[in-house]
Design a protein around this motif. Sequence first.
Motif, mmCIF file in Angstrom:
data_model
loop_
_atom_site.group_PDB
_atom_site.id
_atom_site.type_symbol
_atom_site.label_atom_id
_atom_site.label_comp_id
_atom_site.label_asym_id
_atom_site.label_seq_id
_atom_site.Cartn_x
_atom_site.Cartn_y
_atom_site.Cartn_z
ATOM 1 N N GLU A 214 30.241 -7.347 -29.072
ATOM 2 C CA GLU A 214 30.550 -8.274 -30.165
ATOM 3 C C GLU A 214 31.405 -9.436 -29.665
ATOM 4 O OE1 GLU A 214 32.368 -6.045 -33.267
ATOM 5 O OE2 GLU A 214 30.561 -4.856 -33.685
ATOM 6 N N GLU A 215 32.334 -9.134 -28.755
ATOM 7 C CA GLU A 215 33.195 -10.185 -28.205
ATOM 8 C C GLU A 215 32.402 -11.224 -27.429
ATOM 9 O OE1 GLU A 215 35.967 -7.933 -25.919
ATOM 10 O OE2 GLU A 215 37.269 -7.478 -27.631
ATOM 11 N N GLN A 216 31.240 -10.816 -26.915
ATOM 12 C CA GLN A 216 30.381 -11.731 -26.166
ATOM 13 C C GLN A 216 29.173 -12.185 -26.991
ATOM 14 O OE1 GLN A 216 29.965 -10.516 -21.820
ATOM 15 N NE2 GLN A 216 30.690 -8.598 -22.694
ATOM 16 N N GLN A 217 29.213 -11.870 -28.284
ATOM 17 C CA GLN A 217 28.156 -12.251 -29.229
ATOM 18 C C GLN A 217 26.801 -11.647 -28.869
ATOM 19 O OE1 GLN A 217 29.088 -16.641 -29.197
ATOM 20 N NE2 GLN A 217 29.233 -16.328 -31.422
ATOM 21 N N TYR A 218 26.839 -10.359 -28.571
ATOM 22 C CA TYR A 218 25.638 -9.548 -28.381
ATOM 23 C C TYR A 218 25.693 -8.398 -29.371
ATOM 24 C CZ TYR A 218 24.420 -11.630 -23.807
ATOM 25 O OH TYR A 218 24.049 -12.472 -22.788
ATOM 26 N N LYS A 219 24.553 -7.724 -29.517
ATOM 27 C CA LYS A 219 24.528 -6.509 -30.327
ATOM 28 C C LYS A 219 23.417 -5.599 -29.828
ATOM 29 C CE LYS A 219 21.391 -8.165 -33.963
ATOM 30 N NZ LYS A 219 21.209 -8.339 -35.421
ATOM 31 N N LEU A 220 23.567 -4.313 -30.113
ATOM 32 C CA LEU A 220 22.559 -3.317 -29.779
ATOM 33 C C LEU A 220 21.644 -3.092 -30.973
ATOM 34 C CD1 LEU A 220 24.938 -0.675 -28.168
ATOM 35 C CD2 LEU A 220 23.214 -1.957 -26.903
ATOM 36 N N THR A 221 20.360 -2.859 -30.715
ATOM 37 C CA THR A 221 19.489 -2.415 -31.798
ATOM 38 C C THR A 221 19.865 -0.980 -32.146
ATOM 39 O OG1 THR A 221 17.811 -1.505 -30.315
ATOM 40 C CG2 THR A 221 17.605 -3.852 -30.910
ATOM 41 N N GLU A 222 19.374 -0.484 -33.277
ATOM 42 C CA GLU A 222 19.684 0.898 -33.656
ATOM 43 C C GLU A 222 19.180 1.874 -32.605
ATOM 44 O OE1 GLU A 222 18.580 2.042 -37.574
ATOM 45 O OE2 GLU A 222 19.485 0.298 -38.524
ATOM 46 N N ASP A 223 17.977 1.638 -32.104
ATOM 47 C CA ASP A 223 17.424 2.507 -31.059
ATOM 48 C C ASP A 223 18.278 2.423 -29.795
ATOM 49 O OD1 ASP A 223 15.388 3.309 -32.695
ATOM 50 O OD2 ASP A 223 13.864 1.999 -31.813
ATOM 51 N N ALA A 224 18.693 1.203 -29.454
ATOM 52 C CA ALA A 224 19.490 1.003 -28.244
ATOM 53 C C ALA A 224 20.839 1.726 -28.341
ATOM 54 C CB ALA A 224 19.700 -0.483 -27.989
ATOM 55 N N GLU A 225 21.402 1.793 -29.547
ATOM 56 C CA GLU A 225 22.661 2.517 -29.731
ATOM 57 C C GLU A 225 22.515 3.974 -29.321
ATOM 58 O OE1 GLU A 225 25.047 2.486 -33.227
ATOM 59 O OE2 GLU A 225 24.780 0.329 -33.554
ATOM 60 N N GLN A 226 21.438 4.607 -29.789
ATOM 61 C CA GLN A 226 21.225 6.021 -29.475
ATOM 62 C C GLN A 226 20.928 6.221 -27.991
ATOM 63 O OE1 GLN A 226 21.922 8.476 -31.667
ATOM 64 N NE2 GLN A 226 22.607 6.681 -32.841
ATOM 65 N N VAL A 227 20.171 5.294 -27.413
ATOM 66 C CA VAL A 227 19.876 5.381 -25.984
ATOM 67 C C VAL A 227 21.156 5.205 -25.171
ATOM 68 C CG1 VAL A 227 18.683 4.271 -24.047
ATOM 69 C CG2 VAL A 227 17.488 4.628 -26.208
ATOM 70 N N PHE A 228 21.994 4.269 -25.605
ATOM 71 C CA PHE A 228 23.238 4.014 -24.876
ATOM 72 C C PHE A 228 24.195 5.196 -24.998
ATOM 73 C CE2 PHE A 228 27.307 1.518 -24.219
ATOM 74 C CZ PHE A 228 27.098 1.372 -22.854
ATOM 75 N N LEU A 229 24.191 5.862 -26.148
ATOM 76 C CA LEU A 229 25.008 7.064 -26.305
ATOM 77 C C LEU A 229 24.551 8.130 -25.312
ATOM 78 C CD1 LEU A 229 27.242 8.573 -27.817
ATOM 79 C CD2 LEU A 229 25.525 9.275 -29.503
ATOM 80 N N GLY A 230 23.226 8.266 -25.158
ATOM 81 C CA GLY A 230 22.697 9.203 -24.174
ATOM 82 C C GLY A 230 23.089 8.811 -22.757
ATOM 83 N N TYR A 231 23.056 7.510 -22.493
ATOM 84 C CA TYR A 231 23.475 7.006 -21.178
ATOM 85 C C TYR A 231 24.935 7.394 -20.913
ATOM 86 C CZ TYR A 231 25.140 3.754 -17.622
ATOM 87 O OH TYR A 231 25.731 3.233 -16.500
ATOM 88 N N ILE A 232 25.782 7.187 -21.908
ATOM 89 C CA ILE A 232 27.210 7.480 -21.750
ATOM 90 C C ILE A 232 27.423 8.953 -21.410
ATOM 91 C CG2 ILE A 232 29.412 7.642 -22.989
ATOM 92 C CD1 ILE A 232 28.476 5.130 -24.580
ATOM 93 N N LYS A 233 26.732 9.831 -22.118
ATOM 94 C CA LYS A 233 26.890 11.276 -21.884
ATOM 95 C C LYS A 233 26.468 11.649 -20.471
ATOM 96 C CE LYS A 233 26.406 12.576 -26.754
ATOM 97 N NZ LYS A 233 25.552 13.238 -27.769
ATOM 98 N N LYS A 234 25.395 11.046 -19.984
ATOM 99 C CA LYS A 234 24.938 11.314 -18.612
ATOM 100 C C LYS A 234 25.914 10.726 -17.593
ATOM 101 C CE LYS A 234 20.531 10.873 -17.517
ATOM 102 N NZ LYS A 234 20.064 12.228 -17.159
ATOM 103 N N ARG A 235 26.375 9.516 -17.866
ATOM 104 C CA ARG A 235 27.272 8.838 -16.920
ATOM 105 C C ARG A 235 28.598 9.570 -16.799
ATOM 106 N NH1 ARG A 235 29.724 7.597 -13.469
ATOM 107 N NH2 ARG A 235 30.333 5.577 -12.590
#
Length: 291
Positions: A214-235
């Motif tokens: 948000e600070e850089q004026q970007y946003k995640l799609t709803e699908d991307a949010e869930q994918v990124f959450l999965g990424y975080i758990k793996k990382r």
Amino acid sequence: MNRSIKFDIQKEYQKTDIQSVFDILENELVGLKPVKNRIREIAALLLIDKLRKSFGFLASSPGLHMSFTGSPGTGKTSVALRMADILYKLGYSRKGHLITVTRDDLVGQYIGHTAPKTKEVLKKAMGGILFIDEAYYLYKPDNERDYGAEAIEILLQVMENQRDDLIVIFAGYKDKMEKFYESNPGLSSRIANHVNFPDYSPEELLKIGKIMLEEQQYKLTEDAEQVFLGYIKKRMQKPLFANARSIRNALDRARMRQANRIFESIDKVLTKADLITIASEDILKSSLFNS
């Protein structure tokens, strides 16, 4: 002393304006509830000490040197900055600034080099806070030619003799910091406040990531949010994970993949939404999902 004198604690609290700092801590930093509670406790003690002095009670100067322990990327430097604001507003810090250093800023490479380096840093920090990151690197007992011990001795003298004009915060991994303090009981005895910073949960890291975007004026799609959450758990299960720092790095790479995706469809008419949206494919192309 007149015991009938009364103070309006709310009025005294409002005078300090430290609530504005607490608001920033709450709004800017996700999670960290035990840390925020500890900072409030320290601030409350300092405010009450000031009021006690106003009543004429004898009060020794409170110990303000601190230890911040936790993994990288858990907000230690950010909280130190806010702590500097609080101490300044309460009148315990003359200037309210924060100087951040590591071993390299304090320790010299040859005889006679360490003392002037350390003293120059201390001179700059006077009236505020000296934040020493990865402080345990100051102590290297296996190296006879190391000058870190000299820097520690100078720090100890200043922490004791000029404690009213300089606050030192030592920071680093919890287990390494404990060994560091064990190596020097004189150092440990001068630190009154130990604050441990817990690792973030996956959900907290997702929230932090969204704030960064948000600070850089970007946003995640709803699908991307869930994918990124999965990424975080793996990382989080991989080596060298650094909480918010790793999230920032991951999002930087996702932005690069988004830019490349847009570039590859250069014949397409772009919309504002195209430019600000991170899609799930921008995250799924991470090597983490393909290793």
